[in-house]
Design a protein around this motif. Structure first.
Motif, PDB file in Angstrom:
ATOM      1  N   ILE A 313     -11.662   6.046  -4.867  1.00  0.00           N
ATOM      2  CA  ILE A 313     -12.539   6.823  -3.847  1.00  0.00           C
ATOM      3  C   ILE A 313     -11.568   7.346  -3.833  1.00  0.00           C
ATOM      4  O   ILE A 313     -10.647   8.516  -3.131  1.00  0.00           O
ATOM      5  N   LEU A 314     -10.001   6.375  -3.726  1.00  0.00           N
ATOM      6  CA  LEU A 314      -8.737   7.555  -2.603  1.00  0.00           C
ATOM      7  C   LEU A 314      -7.408   8.501  -4.230  1.00  0.00           C
ATOM      8  O   LEU A 314      -7.495   9.047  -3.334  1.00  0.00           O
ATOM      9  N   PHE A 315      -7.643   7.863  -5.006  1.00  0.00           N
ATOM     10  CA  PHE A 315      -7.271   8.882  -5.664  1.00  0.00           C
ATOM     11  C   PHE A 315      -7.813   9.149  -6.946  1.00  0.00           C
ATOM     12  O   PHE A 315      -7.423  10.165  -7.514  1.00  0.00           O
ATOM     13  N   GLY A 316      -9.368   9.199  -7.239  1.00  0.00           N
ATOM     14  CA  GLY A 316      -9.969   9.937  -8.225  1.00  0.00           C
ATOM     15  C   GLY A 316      -9.943   9.844  -9.203  1.00  0.00           C
ATOM     16  O   GLY A 316      -9.697   9.915 -10.215  1.00  0.00           O
ATOM     17  N   LYS A 317      -9.282   7.848  -9.371  1.00  0.00           N
ATOM     18  CA  LYS A 317      -8.812   7.335 -11.085  1.00  0.00           C
ATOM     19  C   LYS A 317      -8.896   6.429 -10.918  1.00  0.00           C
ATOM     20  O   LYS A 317      -9.631   5.441 -10.020  1.00  0.00           O
ATOM     21  N   ILE A 318      -9.641   6.053 -12.640  1.00  0.00           N
ATOM     22  CA  ILE A 318      -9.745   4.637 -12.751  1.00  0.00           C
ATOM     23  C   ILE A 318      -8.476   4.366 -13.206  1.00  0.00           C
ATOM     24  O   ILE A 318      -7.562   4.347 -14.564  1.00  0.00           O
ATOM     25  N   PHE A 319      -7.747   3.256 -13.103  1.00  0.00           N
ATOM     26  CA  PHE A 319      -7.023   3.018 -13.499  1.00  0.00           C
ATOM     27  C   PHE A 319      -7.000   1.521 -14.807  1.00  0.00           C
ATOM     28  O   PHE A 319      -6.146   1.047 -15.352  1.00  0.00           O
ATOM     29  N   TRP A 320      -8.315   0.512 -14.083  1.00  0.00           N
ATOM     30  CA  TRP A 320      -8.429  -0.042 -15.569  1.00  0.00           C
ATOM     31  C   TRP A 320      -9.762  -0.520 -15.490  1.00  0.00           C
ATOM     32  O   TRP A 320     -10.183   0.148 -14.418  1.00  0.00           O
ATOM     33  N   ASP A 321     -10.744  -0.910 -17.281  1.00  0.00           N
ATOM     34  CA  ASP A 321     -11.462  -0.116 -16.814  1.00  0.00           C
ATOM     35  C   ASP A 321     -12.086  -2.056 -18.022  1.00  0.00           C
ATOM     36  O   ASP A 321     -11.701  -1.688 -19.403  1.00  0.00           O
ATOM     37  N   TYR A 322     -12.601  -2.678 -17.530  1.00  0.00           N
ATOM     38  CA  TYR A 322     -13.074  -4.011 -18.353  1.00  0.00           C
ATOM     39  C   TYR A 322     -14.819  -3.732 -19.194  1.00  0.00           C
ATOM     40  O   TYR A 322     -14.726  -4.465 -19.157  1.00  0.00           O
ATOM     41  N   SER A 323     -14.824  -2.672 -19.310  1.00  0.00           N
ATOM     42  CA  SER A 323     -16.392  -2.528 -19.926  1.00  0.00           C
ATOM     43  C   SER A 323     -16.707  -2.861 -21.560  1.00  0.00           C
ATOM     44  O   SER A 323     -17.738  -3.396 -21.446  1.00  0.00           O
ATOM     45  N   ALA A 324     -15.701  -3.175 -21.901  1.00  0.00           N
ATOM     46  CA  ALA A 324     -15.635  -3.043 -23.532  1.00  0.00           C
ATOM     47  C   ALA A 324     -15.513  -4.821 -23.626  1.00  0.00           C
ATOM     48  O   ALA A 324     -15.882  -5.577 -24.802  1.00  0.00           O
ATOM     49  N   MET A 325     -15.949  -5.725 -22.339  1.00  0.00           N
ATOM     50  CA  MET A 325     -15.186  -7.290 -22.308  1.00  0.00           C
ATOM     51  C   MET A 325     -16.639  -7.568 -22.274  1.00  0.00           C
ATOM     52  O   MET A 325     -17.244  -7.789 -21.079  1.00  0.00           O
ATOM     53  N   PRO A 326     -16.467  -8.813 -22.923  1.00  0.00           N
ATOM     54  CA  PRO A 326     -18.004  -9.894 -21.916  1.00  0.00           C
ATOM     55  C   PRO A 326     -17.839  -9.914 -20.794  1.00  0.00           C
ATOM     56  O   PRO A 326     -17.016 -10.139 -19.872  1.00  0.00           O
ATOM     57  N   PHE A 327     -18.682 -10.128 -19.897  1.00  0.00           N
ATOM     58  CA  PHE A 327     -19.563 -10.384 -18.524  1.00  0.00           C
ATOM     59  C   PHE A 327     -18.804  -9.823 -17.334  1.00  0.00           C
ATOM     60  O   PHE A 327     -17.759 -10.338 -16.880  1.00  0.00           O
ATOM     61  N   ASN A 328     -18.559  -8.395 -17.880  1.00  0.00           N
ATOM     62  CA  ASN A 328     -18.132  -7.596 -16.914  1.00  0.00           C
ATOM     63  C   ASN A 328     -18.938  -7.153 -15.376  1.00  0.00           C
ATOM     64  O   ASN A 328     -19.617  -6.995 -15.941  1.00  0.00           O
ATOM     65  N   LEU A 329     -18.333  -6.679 -15.059  1.00  0.00           N
ATOM     66  CA  LEU A 329     -18.872  -6.472 -13.914  1.00  0.00           C
ATOM     67  C   LEU A 329     -18.602  -5.229 -12.873  1.00  0.00           C
ATOM     68  O   LEU A 329     -17.969  -4.317 -12.893  1.00  0.00           O
ATOM     69  N   GLY A 330     -18.936  -3.824 -13.668  1.00  0.00           N
ATOM     70  CA  GLY A 330     -19.036  -2.594 -13.720  1.00  0.00           C
ATOM     71  C   GLY A 330     -17.929  -1.940 -14.293  1.00  0.00           C
ATOM     72  O   GLY A 330     -17.332  -0.787 -13.671  1.00  0.00           O
ATOM     73  N   GLY A 331     -17.342  -3.398 -15.342  1.00  0.00           N
ATOM     74  CA  GLY A 331     -15.630  -2.217 -15.580  1.00  0.00           C
ATOM     75  C   GLY A 331     -14.978  -2.831 -14.792  1.00  0.00           C
ATOM     76  O   GLY A 331     -13.804  -2.673 -15.107  1.00  0.00           O
ATOM     77  N   ARG A 332     -15.326  -3.287 -13.022  1.00  0.00           N
ATOM     78  CA  ARG A 332     -13.230  -4.022 -12.910  1.00  0.00           C
ATOM     79  C   ARG A 332     -12.869  -5.145 -12.645  1.00  0.00           C
ATOM     80  O   ARG A 332     -12.038  -5.150 -12.205  1.00  0.00           O
ATOM     81  N   ILE A 333     -14.594  -5.686 -13.259  1.00  0.00           N
ATOM     82  CA  ILE A 333     -13.457  -6.726 -13.257  1.00  0.00           C
ATOM     83  C   ILE A 333     -14.336  -8.049 -14.059  1.00  0.00           C
ATOM     84  O   ILE A 333     -15.563  -7.747 -14.739  1.00  0.00           O
ATOM     85  N   ASN A 334     -13.734  -9.558 -14.739  1.00  0.00           N
ATOM     86  CA  ASN A 334     -14.820  -9.676 -15.947  1.00  0.00           C
ATOM     87  C   ASN A 334     -13.884 -11.628 -15.647  1.00  0.00           C
ATOM     88  O   ASN A 334     -13.221 -11.468 -15.138  1.00  0.00           O
ATOM     89  N   LEU A 335     -14.965 -11.964 -16.150  1.00  0.00           N
ATOM     90  CA  LEU A 335     -15.237 -13.127 -16.230  1.00  0.00           C
ATOM     91  C   LEU A 335     -14.476 -14.204 -16.440  1.00  0.00           C
ATOM     92  O   LEU A 335     -13.176 -14.895 -15.661  1.00  0.00           O
ATOM     93  N   LEU A 336     -13.432 -13.773 -17.286  1.00  0.00           N
ATOM     94  CA  LEU A 336     -11.797 -14.534 -17.864  1.00  0.00           C
ATOM     95  C   LEU A 336     -11.450 -14.094 -16.671  1.00  0.00           C
ATOM     96  O   LEU A 336     -10.620 -14.728 -17.194  1.00  0.00           O
TER      97      LEU A 336
END
Length: 429
Positions: A313-336
């Motif tokens: 929201i603040l910077f208009g950038k995505i600094f990490w993306d876990y979309s390719a990992m299993p059990f992720n939530l919106g690519g922002r976090i993942n279970l592992l």
């Protein structure tokens, strides 16, 4: 994520008031007597309003995905409730609520039943209630909309300040303010008659254990001081950057910058995490490893999710993306990686923190306040310049030219090539 300041404030006060009504009604039914809920003197439970806004802002992207919206609401709202409970205890108000008598609770601050309820409330708020509340609000004339919000904000600020003075036994500091609070309290009691039909004293009847504990001689509570928290932030930021850099080298085979700041190898996410986990778990450091692990897993995931949305929201950038990992939530976090947060919490509180605390004490004794002051000034400047550089980085990507002096300075010293080296994983949202 497109809510205006006034719309956000309206949601905050609406949910605070509705929560007060619900809490007061439920508690009254249980004990067959009036029980006014909440800390403030007015008819508001501000923790619910704050949580409602947090869910609205940070989970808006999950609005169309019901299971993940429910899960996200459970995680984020429970983390806020646990953090609020711990914070209130740290500033000597003891426990403001206690779920110790319920099954599957953690420290008496959170429990499974209420976490599930938070999930349901989050779904209802984000998918349905927000639209209904704002539709009603937007039907008012513009001048009435703004006037209503400013009146509510002024009343809420005075209410909270007066309640704080009362809780800290400082009523004599601002007697006029306490007079306002008493008048608001009487009006609240009159409103509560329509809910319960009975009048009782405000805070004493709501949480009888609180005033009894405050009346007793207060026990000294170990605290993590502000200076120590800063050193923990500094050490955690440096160590976190180092760990992530080595991890990327081992897993991806490349060396890349993992820093959050333009000057030096510092990861703000890790630094804040280390400082916060120490402050919140300081009294629990002697508890079993599994206790710290599950708290670290849960809160670490919620923390990383909120950081991801906030920076986007603040910077208009995505600094990490876990979309390719299993059990992720919106690519922002993942279970592992949530498990990694739990493991890190155990290693830190059980192994590294005691040694780090001793190291900090030795440094402070040898250098006094001078080194701490210099480093605080440096990190403050580092954070401010980094924020400005990131704002211009996003503005340049969107084709906006530099107009002001600070924008031109950022373009000169922190051009795209340099920013890409510092933030190689940053990409447009």
């Amino acid at each position: 994520m497109g809510y205006t300041f006034y719309e956000t404030a309206m949601l905050f006060f609406t949910y605070s008031f509705l929560a007060w009504l619900a809490e007061t009604a439920v508690a009254t039914i249980k004990v067959k007597d009036f029980r006014n809920r909440g800390f403030a003197s007015g008819p508001f439970c501000f923790l619910y309003g704050f949580t409602g806004v947090i869910l609205t802002v940070f989970l808006q992207e999950l609005k169309g995905d019901l299971p993940f919206l429910f899960l996200g609401s459970v995680v984020v709202a429970t983390a806020v409730e646990w953090f609020a409970g711990k914070t209130l205890e740290r500033i000597k108000w003891k426990k403001w609520w206690d779920y110790s008598g319920k099954r599957w609770n953690v420290d008496g601050y959170i429990c499974l039943q209420y976490s599930a309820l938070w999930g349901i409330l989050g779904v209802l708020a984000v998918r349905y209630a927000n639209g209904a509340v704002l539709a009603l609000y937007d039907s008012l004339p513009a001048i009435v909309e703004k006037a209503l919000i400013w009146i509510l904000m002024a009343a809420g600020a005075i209410d909270l300040l007066g309640s704080f003075l009362f809780a800290c036994h400082m009523e004599e500091k601002l007697p006029q303010l306490l007079g306002w609070n008493h008048r608001l309290q009487r009006w609240t009691f009159q409103l509560a008659r329509t809910v319960s039909g009975h009048i009782e004293k405000r805070i004493g009847r709501s949480y009888p254990s609180i005033l009894q504990e405050l009346a007793d001689k207060e026990e000294s509570v170990e605290k993590c001081s502000f200076v120590q928290a800063f050193w923990l932030f500094l050490i955690g930021a440096f160590a976190g950057d180092l760990v992530e850099t080595v991890f990327c080298r081992l897993t991806d085979g490349v060396w890349m910058s993992r820093s959050s700041l333009v000057w030096g190898p510092f990861s703000v996410v890790w630094g804040l995490a280390i400082a916060l986990v120490t402050i919140l778990l300081y009294k629990d450091r002697e508890k079993p490893e599994h206790h710290i692990f599950w708290i670290g897993t849960f809160l670490g995931g919620a923390y990383e999710y909120i950081c991801s949305v906030f920076t986007e929201i603040l910077f208009g950038k995505i600094f990490w993306d876990y979309s390719a990992m299993p059990f992720n939530l919106g690519g922002r976090i993942n279970l592992l990686f949530c498990f990694f947060w739990g493991i890190a919490a155990v290693i830190w509180m059980k192994g590294l923190y005691p040694k780090t605390a001793l190291l900090i004490e030795r440094i402070r004794k040898k250098t006094g306040r001078l080194l701490t002051g210099i480093l605080m000034a440096f990190m403050a400047a580092n954070i401010v310049v980094s924020v400005m550089a990131l704002i211009r980085y996003d503005a340049r990507a969107n084709g906006r030219p530099a107009v002001y002096g600070w924008e031109q300075s950022m373009d000169k010293h922190f051009g795209d090539a340099r920013m890409e080296r510092i933030y190689p994983n940053a990409k447009p949202q």
